[in-house]
Write an enzyme that holds these catalytic residues in place. Sequence first.
Site, PDB file in Angstrom:
ATOM      1  N   CYS A 124       0.852  -1.191   0.000  1.00 26.95           N
ATOM      2  CA  CYS A 124       0.000   0.000   0.000  1.00 26.95           C
ATOM      3  C   CYS A 124       0.896   1.254   0.000  1.00 26.95           C
ATOM      4  CB  CYS A 124      -0.941  -0.074   1.202  1.00 26.95           C
ATOM      5  SG  CYS A 124      -2.213   1.175   1.252  1.00 26.95           S
ATOM      6  N   ASP A 185      -7.991  -2.864  -8.567  1.00 26.25           N
ATOM      7  CA  ASP A 185      -7.517  -1.758  -7.718  1.00 26.25           C
ATOM      8  C   ASP A 185      -7.732  -0.426  -8.432  1.00 26.25           C
ATOM      9  OD1 ASP A 185      -6.264  -0.226  -5.803  1.00 26.25           O
ATOM     10  OD2 ASP A 185      -4.439  -1.439  -5.726  1.00 26.25           O
ATOM     11  N   HIS A 217      -7.020  -3.961  -4.279  1.00 25.80           N
ATOM     12  CA  HIS A 217      -5.978  -3.437  -3.418  1.00 25.80           C
ATOM     13  C   HIS A 217      -5.832  -4.336  -2.185  1.00 25.80           C
ATOM     14  CE1 HIS A 217      -3.434   0.008  -2.407  1.00 25.80           C
ATOM     15  NE2 HIS A 217      -3.820  -0.149  -1.155  1.00 25.80           N
TER      16      HIS A 217
END
Lengths: 248, 87
Positions: A124, A185, A217
């Site tokens: 991330c 994502d 994600h």
Amino acid sequence: MAGYEGMLAETVMFDGHDGDLVSGYMARPLGAGPYPGVIVLHEIFGLVTHVKEIVRKMAAHGYAAVAPDLHHREGPGDPEDVAAVVREAGGNPDARTVGDVAGAAALLRSLPYSNGKVGIIGYCSGGRQTYLAACSLESLDAAVSCYGGRIAAGPGDLNERQPVAPIDMTAGLSCPLLGLFGAEDASPSPGQVEVIGRELERHGKSYELHTYEDAGHAFFADYRPSYRQQAAVDGWERVFGWFDKHLG
Amino acid sequence: MCAGTVEVADVEGSAKGAGGWFSVSRARAVYDHPFHAQSDEALILDFANPERGAGSRLAVELSADSARELVRIIERALEAGQAQHRG
């Protein structure tokens, strides 16, 4: 009977950016080594249990791993509460992050059981910081960026703390890079991943980018609904294949 | 910060957290990846008192629909309550 296995996992302190004493969580196999090192960069949520589990997973696979607490200076406190302060401030200052990564790499190389190689992996926001660090430092030997958002940041995504899009630093990438992404994502979107690939290609870098269908994600985050078992299992194989190849 | 930009407001009031009541001076709102809510994105709402440290924080993670419904009931409660108290 299988051979003896053991590891040591503990909080450590090391010299980070500007010589600041920064905390981290480290795990290593119990043995003489030599072991490659891996730096693990946490998500925006800070040095939470999930990240510590990843550090121990690295140790179980034969790596000395450390996750620096990139939010150390905004603490002390519960990692999620400290992360809220960092979010409000606009994220970690990039220069400080790079300095802390350099300190973590030096820590790993200083260990008597180090094989001298150090890789980095991040998730991330840590995936973005992995790309940033790999393009800013020459002390890393392999990198894995997992769904790093805003690597290909637009002007509106930049601020005083993060003034340059990591993709614009690609010329400085000094080690092989593996990127793992989810097709569903939005940050990074598949289109942004294509842009990253073109930039790596243009600069003649050593890289592999892989995008998983049916994943979005944070598909490695097994404590959240974003977890995707097939992508995560295959992703871990690619991660350890990459590190074994470049750090062994 | 992964994707969202944090909206911030200075506020006056109190919140009750795990350690009891505390005064709040800051509200934060961001639509981003939640830590606990079972969704990929959520409206993350904080009531905080930065002067008392990072731990002085009451956090809520709501779905987008829930967050919009919250906005509506706050507006309705304010309108009705203020009219009533004005007499």
